[in-house]
Scaffold this motif. Structure first.
Motif, PDB file in Angstrom:
ATOM      1  N   THR A 157      97.420  89.707   0.674  1.00  7.30           N
ATOM      2  CA  THR A 157      96.768  89.564   1.979  1.00  7.30           C
ATOM      3  C   THR A 157      95.733  88.440   1.952  1.00  7.30           C
ATOM      4  O   THR A 157      95.597  87.686   2.923  1.00  7.30           O
ATOM      5  CB  THR A 157      96.102  90.887   2.399  1.00  7.30           C
ATOM      6  OG1 THR A 157      97.094  91.928   2.410  1.00  7.30           O
ATOM      7  CG2 THR A 157      95.491  90.779   3.783  1.00  7.30           C
ATOM      8  N   ALA A 198      98.965  91.915   9.464  1.00  9.94           N
ATOM      9  CA  ALA A 198      99.061  92.120   8.015  1.00  9.94           C
ATOM     10  C   ALA A 198      97.733  92.623   7.454  1.00  9.94           C
ATOM     11  O   ALA A 198      97.703  93.511   6.584  1.00  9.94           O
ATOM     12  CB  ALA A 198      99.468  90.820   7.325  1.00  9.94           C
ATOM     13  N   ILE A 199      96.637  92.078   7.947  1.00  8.64           N
ATOM     14  CA  ILE A 199      95.308  92.526   7.510  1.00  8.64           C
ATOM     15  C   ILE A 199      95.090  93.988   7.901  1.00  8.64           C
ATOM     16  O   ILE A 199      94.581  94.798   7.110  1.00  8.64           O
ATOM     17  CB  ILE A 199      94.208  91.635   8.121  1.00  8.64           C
ATOM     18  CG1 ILE A 199      94.312  90.208   7.572  1.00  8.64           C
ATOM     19  CG2 ILE A 199      92.822  92.207   7.833  1.00  8.64           C
ATOM     20  CD1 ILE A 199      93.419  89.213   8.281  1.00  8.64           C
ATOM     21  N   ASN A 235     103.772  87.737   6.296  1.00 10.68           N
ATOM     22  CA  ASN A 235     103.029  88.811   6.955  1.00 10.68           C
ATOM     23  C   ASN A 235     103.909  90.032   7.208  1.00 10.68           C
ATOM     24  O   ASN A 235     103.462  91.174   7.045  1.00 10.68           O
ATOM     25  CB  ASN A 235     102.430  88.301   8.268  1.00 10.68           C
ATOM     26  CG  ASN A 235     101.301  87.309   8.034  1.00 10.68           C
ATOM     27  OD1 ASN A 235     100.514  87.466   7.107  1.00 10.68           O
ATOM     28  ND2 ASN A 235     101.229  86.277   8.848  1.00 10.68           N
ATOM     29  N   THR A 267      99.201  87.431  11.070  1.00  7.25           N
ATOM     30  CA  THR A 267      98.243  87.571   9.968  1.00  7.25           C
ATOM     31  C   THR A 267      97.281  88.725  10.231  1.00  7.25           C
ATOM     32  O   THR A 267      96.969  89.506   9.322  1.00  7.25           O
ATOM     33  CB  THR A 267      97.448  86.266   9.774  1.00  7.25           C
ATOM     34  OG1 THR A 267      98.353  85.185   9.535  1.00  7.25           O
ATOM     35  CG2 THR A 267      96.490  86.383   8.592  1.00  7.25           C
ATOM     36  N   ILE A 270     104.144  91.994   3.981  1.00  7.61           N
ATOM     37  CA  ILE A 270     102.951  92.805   3.709  1.00  7.61           C
ATOM     38  C   ILE A 270     102.953  94.064   4.577  1.00  7.61           C
ATOM     39  O   ILE A 270     102.665  95.170   4.106  1.00  7.61           O
ATOM     40  CB  ILE A 270     101.673  91.977   3.947  1.00  7.61           C
ATOM     41  CG1 ILE A 270     101.551  90.880   2.880  1.00  7.61           C
ATOM     42  CG2 ILE A 270     100.429  92.868   3.932  1.00  7.61           C
ATOM     43  CD1 ILE A 270     100.447  89.881   3.143  1.00  7.61           C
ATOM     44  N   CYS A 272      97.180  96.227   5.625  1.00  6.63           N
ATOM     45  CA  CYS A 272      96.558  96.337   4.302  1.00  6.63           C
ATOM     46  C   CYS A 272      95.333  97.245   4.356  1.00  6.63           C
ATOM     47  O   CYS A 272      95.126  98.081   3.465  1.00  6.63           O
ATOM     48  CB  CYS A 272      96.182  94.944   3.797  1.00  6.63           C
ATOM     49  SG  CYS A 272      95.353  94.938   2.193  1.00  6.63           S
TER      50      CYS A 272
END
Length: 286
Positions: free
Chosen positions: A50, A22-23, A254, A19, A257, A26
């Motif tokens: 997200t 993924a953040i 994730n 996660t 993304i 993004c």
């Protein structure tokens, strides 16, 4: 004492770390867009996805805790399953729109890259966008209201719902997963047709195709998840909780993304690695 295990700790770690990545992906995407001032609806869709995956992360982590994921069944004490069922339902609700949002974002990005130039490709993109949008609405509604009344979802284990007004969760999960894999394949195939029409050198074209083909990794992972979901819902295991199968959903979303954000990092990559232009044979400014 709470019966922790190394596998449960790994489950927590993989969920949180994927996660976090993924953040980061993004965030870098948005920074890259700020450099070119080219924010589009595809970027906001990734941001929305997200936000959903962040919520999926904390709810999945609570499921891992309350459902004793990664702990041998023999070591699990007698406990109330209500919290685990509630957070499991929330995790699925948060998971449901993520892949469709990501795919719609990719399709929007392809339109910006040249998907409007050929009528057949344009129709395919808009058709897939429509299907993804309808999927978000339909599957999210079915997931939320899979039982009547809704509270049966977190008050009654799926194994005890026979005779109740509930959808079979295994059938729902496998149906949605299969549809996602099909649309994944269709979305992954589109860049081939678009990039072969772009007027650029061969190395640049191959680089673009290669970056977009990262989506194949997500599709393969989705197939692996489908297999494990089948095992979870339709096979009997003597030690069902001692597995990493549950966290595959979080990792899958994730990865989606991350993979979908990489193509949008091109301006940032050129800024950080100026030598890329010469290696790809780019002699002019984009």
């Amino acid at each position: 004492a709470y019966p922790y295990s190394s596998l449960q700790v790994l489950s927590f770690a993989l969920t949180v770390v994927s996660t976090a990545l993924a953040i980061i992906a993004c965030s870098l995407r948005m920074y890259s867009r700020s450099l070119t001032r080219s924010f589009g609806i595809d970027d906001w869709m990734i941001c929305t996805a997200t936000l959903f995956t962040i919520n999926q992360c904390w709810s999945s982590s609570l499921v891992i805790h309350y459902e004793y994921i990664g702990v041998h069944a023999a070591d699990i004490p007698v406990h109330d399953e209500a919290k685990a069922l509630l957070y499991s339902w929330l995790a699925v609700v948060f998971y449901t729109p993520i892949l469709s949002l990501v795919k719609t974002s990719i399709l929007g990005f392809l339109l910006r890259l040249g998907g409007k130039q050929r009528r057949g490709v344009r129709i395919a993109i808009y058709t897939l966008i429509t299907l993804n949008t309808l999927q978000i609405i339909a599957v999210l509604a079915v997931t939320i209201f899979q039982c009547t009344p809704v509270n049966l979802v977190w008050s009654t284990p799926s194994s005890a719902r026979e005779g109740l007004r509930c959808i079979n969760p295994g059938v729902l999960v496998l149906s949605v997963a299969s549809w996602n894999i099909l649309t994944d394949i269709l979305v992954v195939a589109l860049p081939y047709r678009i990039f072969f029409d772009i007027k650029t050198n061969k190395r640049m074209r191959n680089a673009l195709i290669g970056v977009f083909m990262l989506g194949i990794v997500v599709t393969v992972f989705s197939i692996v998840r489908l297999y494990y979901m089948y095992r979870i819902f339709f096979t009997v295991s003597p030690d069902p909780t001692y597995s990493l199968g549950y966290i595959l959903s979080a990792i899958e979303s994730n990865l989606a993304i991350i993979a979908s954000s990489i193509p949008a990092l091109w301006p940032l990559a050129r800024l950080w690695f100026p030598c890329m232009d010469s290696k790809l044979g780019i002699n002019h400014h984009y």
